[in-house]
Design an enzyme around this catalytic site. Structure first.
Site, short mmCIF file in Angstrom:
data_model
loop_
_atom_site.label_atom_id
_atom_site.label_comp_id
_atom_site.label_asym_id
_atom_site.label_seq_id
_atom_site.Cartn_x
_atom_site.Cartn_y
_atom_site.Cartn_z
N SER A 37 -3.14 -7.37 3.34
CA SER A 37 -3.38 -7.21 4.77
C SER A 37 -3.70 -8.57 5.39
O SER A 37 -3.35 -8.84 6.55
CB SER A 37 -4.54 -6.24 5.00
OG SER A 37 -4.21 -4.97 4.50
N LYS A 60 -16.19 -7.54 4.18
CA LYS A 60 -15.22 -7.90 5.23
C LYS A 60 -15.79 -7.42 6.55
O LYS A 60 -15.58 -6.28 6.97
CB LYS A 60 -13.87 -7.23 4.94
CG LYS A 60 -13.21 -7.73 3.65
CD LYS A 60 -11.88 -7.04 3.41
CE LYS A 60 -11.28 -7.50 2.09
NZ LYS A 60 -10.11 -6.72 1.69
N ARG A 109 -2.49 -6.38 -8.06
CA ARG A 109 -1.40 -7.33 -7.79
C ARG A 109 -1.31 -8.40 -8.87
O ARG A 109 -0.25 -8.80 -9.28
CB ARG A 109 -1.62 -8.03 -6.44
CG ARG A 109 -1.22 -7.19 -5.27
CD ARG A 109 -1.72 -7.80 -4.02
NE ARG A 109 -3.18 -7.95 -4.11
CZ ARG A 109 -3.97 -8.08 -3.08
NH1 ARG A 109 -3.48 -8.15 -1.88
NH2 ARG A 109 -5.27 -8.19 -3.24
N HIS A 148 0.84 -1.21 0.00
CA HIS A 148 0.00 0.00 0.00
C HIS A 148 0.87 1.26 0.00
O HIS A 148 0.62 2.20 -0.74
CB HIS A 148 -0.88 0.07 1.25
CG HIS A 148 -1.94 -0.99 1.36
ND1 HIS A 148 -2.18 -1.69 2.52
CD2 HIS A 148 -2.84 -1.44 0.46
CE1 HIS A 148 -3.18 -2.52 2.34
NE2 HIS A 148 -3.60 -2.41 1.09
#
Ligand code: PNS
Length: 165
Positions: free
Chosen positions: A129, A41, A91, A17
């Protein structure tokens, strides 16, 4: 003034990040890093306000970065802040499908809004994360995963949640 928004869960901010933040900050007059709640989430490790605090700590040396928190639609946040660009990190190709859908939805909600994608540097391609939280639970060294200023916070928080289990 060219203002962009980098939204995300940042639970917690990773070195990947931070790399995107630095690169995006170099492209715009102002970059707002916006801790945004991802409704899929449900439970986070850190409270959104804590994530903001961690982000502020790791970005304090970057003068055109501001950190904020928002629990509504990102498109609405962009409209209110007169920003026309969202920044997202990619990614892998697998990220692309959901990200392009989100980008199109956000433009539907706020037609002046565009999303630009910055590829993640290969050295951070595996990082998320979720990976950080997993490594922290097993007591791994976090120095390759999160900025050094927040390593202790992550370790402490994970220890705290393990003690409650
Ligand atoms: O870091 P993440 O979890 O990939 O970030 C996803 C996030 C928080 C940016 C995304 O879920 C989001 O934009 N949530 C806010 C609600 C919203 O605007 N939804 C419409 C786009 S799907």
């Amino acid at each position: 003034m060219k203002r962009a928004i980098y939204p995300g869960s940042f639970d917690p901010v990773t070195l990947g990040h931070l790399d995107i933040i630095k690169r995006a900050a170099a492209m715009f007059d102002e970059l707002i890093v916006c801790v945004s709640v991802n409704s899929s989430k449900h439970t986070g490790l850190f409270h959104p306000k804590e994530r903001v605090e961690l982000l502020r700590r790791v970005t304090e040396g970057i003068s055109n970065v501001r950190v904020d928190c928002w629990d509504g639609l990102v498109a609405e946040y962009a409209r209110r802040n007169q920003a026309r660009v969202l920044v997202k990190g990619l990614r892998a190709v697998s990220d692309y499908e959901s990200e392009i859908q989100m980008a199109m939805l956000n433009t539907k909600l706020y037609p002046r809004l565009d999303t630009i994608f910055l590829y993640t540097r290969p050295k951070y391609a595996y990082l998320s994360s979720t990976v950080v939280k997993e490594m922290a639970r097993y007591g791994s060294d976090l120095s390759d995963f999160v900025p050094r200023q927040i390593i202790e916070d992550v370790e402490k928080k994970v220890r705290g949640t393990q003690e409650r289990m």
